[in-house]
Scaffold this active site. Structure first.
Site, mmCIF file in Angstrom:
data_model
loop_
_atom_site.group_PDB
_atom_site.id
_atom_site.type_symbol
_atom_site.label_atom_id
_atom_site.label_comp_id
_atom_site.label_asym_id
_atom_site.label_seq_id
_atom_site.Cartn_x
_atom_site.Cartn_y
_atom_site.Cartn_z
ATOM 1 N N HIS A 1 -5.007 5.693 3.666
ATOM 2 C CA HIS A 1 -3.665 6.279 3.773
ATOM 3 C C HIS A 1 -3.147 6.149 5.202
ATOM 4 O O HIS A 1 -1.963 5.921 5.435
ATOM 5 C CB HIS A 1 -3.696 7.757 3.380
ATOM 6 C CG HIS A 1 -4.014 7.975 1.934
ATOM 7 N ND1 HIS A 1 -3.219 7.490 0.919
ATOM 8 C CD2 HIS A 1 -5.035 8.629 1.333
ATOM 9 C CE1 HIS A 1 -3.734 7.840 -0.240
ATOM 10 N NE2 HIS A 1 -4.830 8.519 -0.026
ATOM 11 N N CYS B 1 6.779 -12.442 -4.444
ATOM 12 C CA CYS B 1 6.944 -11.064 -3.955
ATOM 13 C C CYS B 1 5.646 -10.481 -3.422
ATOM 14 O O CYS B 1 5.593 -9.311 -3.053
ATOM 15 C CB CYS B 1 7.510 -10.163 -5.055
ATOM 16 S SG CYS B 1 6.421 -9.948 -6.472
#
Length: 551
Positions: free
Chosen positions: A188, A500
């Site tokens: 994170h 992408c």
């Protein structure tokens, strides 16, 4: 001079004094208590305080890094309130007649070991979250404040590891960079660092004994290196690099508003990848031509229940209206693999990357799929929305999607609700889809190549497993051949193909993608202008004459 190498989280050069970030000693002693209920009362009050702190961190992160990355603090709140976690603390206090601090520490160890023993990488990563919330509780119970920055000038933060809460609490005006001895690129903290735009390294392995505290440091975020007490030549060289980077940033600003056309007249679309509507400002600021990937799964991951049709409609409408006449490609939910959502109540799988994920969930649980499709079709009248379906492997899947789409249109007609006629495309991210792309191209309006999963499946390498980084080569000839095949097949069928995945932003491949005839590149907003510069400086016809094609 000492040199340590780590993994680059975010590029850039930072030069300044080093501050070793201490979490503070949280030694927990086992103490007997004659009043377990009093300890429980202390624990409940500490939990309330912790929840208030986490709510504050969520709001701070929301402003700084956006909703998707701030969601970790909502997850921490849920973990803190988890019944099993709280029951364990209460049980230890009452059965052992011990102090609350000890009960929290013991519970943290038990739950962390449980997560670390799990096979799934994502779940193993939750061990750090349990320790983070438990350390917060212990700090409150002991009346201690979290370690912070105590410096009179901006510094390079060095730490053993940084929890998400610690990263967000750092005063960015006082932080030049941060470097951790531990941590992974998928943590994170790494995600937050990229969003915050702070040069950062993880896994640098430098000493945490205080010997580097206060020394001059230079972080080369691009090369993944930190220099401690650098010599004069290194200082001069890195300052030149820093000045050059600043000049490049100024130059890139002059590229806004220019078309993405090569020297020999070949044009390409440059779009942005985003996770939520708070990223729209960055999309517009960096002059993206549209949105090539709106990751709708974050609408699900950020909630503890299924988002309603109306909630989704309002978000999709906002994106469409904000982007005006620019194309907005919204990927239908891509839950599964490393993106788990408890309330979906998915069965545990031995290999979730090959399990029930993305379109497989949608086709086996059509009620979820239909809710999203209704919202998307309704929102499509407010802008240029396109819908993209992930993890396709067969023509049969596309035809089943079409049937469901027709059912959705019938439902909207029956309710007298207006809807548009958005483009519908698919992601090419499985070898199966790439190989039969000539057949799939007859069924859809466009392709978008998801290079992250395509590379993983082609090379049989788990991209979440950092121990296999050396085997995960996105430049592998098989990957490039697959991309070229897909582009060729799409053009034969008269549709366009974009990229992408992370590879789209790789400057080493920009000319190659242009030579292949890729029609669109969708990247993080901050990569738009550097890519535009590379495109404007490329002569594709000349490159084709001289390139050494090794795939």
């Amino acid at each position: 001079m000492e040199v340590y190498t780590g993994k680059s989280v975010f590029g850039g050069i930072a030069i300044g004094r080093i501050l070793v970030y201490g979490k503070g000693e949280k030694q927990v002693k086992r103490e007997r208590t004659q009043d377990p209920e009093a300890e429980m009362s202390r624990c409940r009050k500490a939990t309330e305080t912790a929840l208030e702190q986490l709510a504050g961190l969520y709001e701070k992160a929301l402003q700084e890094v956006g909703e998707a990355d701030a969601a970790i603090f909502e997850i921490h709140q849920m973990m803190l309130e988890d019944g099993d976690y709280q029951d364990s603390i209460e049980n230890i206090i009452h059965t052992q007649s011990v102090n609350a601090e000890y009960a929290v520490a013991q519970t943290a160890d038990k739950f962390a070991r449980m997560f670390e023993a799990m096979e799934d990488d994502y779940m193993r990563g939750r061990a750090a979250d349990v320790r983070d919330i438990s350390e917060r509780l212990v700090s409150i119970l002991q009346g201690k404040e979290d370690g912070g920055i105590r410096a009179e000038e901006p510094v390079i933060i060095v730490a053993d590891d940084l929890a998400p809460s610690e990263t967000v609490q750092l005063d960015k005006d006082m932080v030049l960079s941060f470097v951790t001895a531990q941590g992974s690129l998928n943590s994170h903290t790494a995600i937050l660092a990229r969003t915050m735009g702070i040069p950062a390294l993880v896994g640098a392995g430098l000493p945490m004994d205080g010997t580097v505290d206060g020394k001059l440091g230079i972080v080369d975020g691009t090369a993944g290196v930190i220099y401690i007490d650098p010599d004069e030549e290194t200082c001069r060289r890195m300052r030149r690099v820093q000045e050059e980077e600043q000049e490049k940033k100024e130059l890139l600003r002059t590229l806004k508003g220019r078309e993405n056309i090569t020297l020999d007249g070949q044009s390409i679309l440059l779009y942005a990848n985003i996770g939520n509507i708070k990223d729209l400002a960055m999309v517009l600021q960096n002059d993206a031509g549209g949105i090539g990937l709106f990751r709708s799964e974050f609408l699900y991951l950020e909630r503890d229940r299924f988002p309603t049709e109306e909630e989704q409609f309002q978000i999709y409408r906002t994106v469409a209206e904000t982007m005006g006449k620019k194309r907005v490609i919204i990927r239908t939910l891509d839950i599964g693999a490393d993106k788990q959502c408890d309330y979906f109540q998915m069965e545990k799988e031995e290999n979730p990357a090959l399990g029930c994920r993305a379109i497989r969930i949608c086709l086996t649980r059509p009620e979820i799929f239909k809710t999203q499709l209704r919202a998307l079709f309704r929102a499509s009248i407010y802008g240029k929305i396109a819908i993209m379906y992930p993890m396709i492997t067969s023509v049969k899947e596309i035809r089943r999607i079409r049937e469901i789409v027709e059912e959705v249109k019938g439902e909207l007609d029956a309710q007298d609700k207006a809807y548009g006629n958005p483009e519908q495309g698919i992601m090419i991210e499985t070898p199966a889809a790439a190989i039969i792309s000539d057949l799939l191209a007859r069924e859809v309006d466009f392709f978008s190549i998801g290079t992250n999963d395509l590379t993983q499946y082609l090379l049989a390498v788990d991209r979440q497993n950092t121990a296999l980084d050396e085997f995960c080569d996105p430049h592998h000839p098989a990957v490039l051949r697959m991309i070229s095949l897909v582009v060729e097949n799409s053009h034969k069928a008269g549709i366009w193909t974009g990229i992408c995945g992370e590879l789209g932003a790789d400057p080493e491949l920009t000319r190659e993608f242009l030579a292949m005839g890729v029609d669109e590149l969708s990247v993080s907003p901050g990569r738009i202008l550097p890519l535009r510069k590379a495109i404007l400086e490329t002569d594709v016809s000349e490159y084709k004459k001289t390139r050494q094609k090794n795939w």
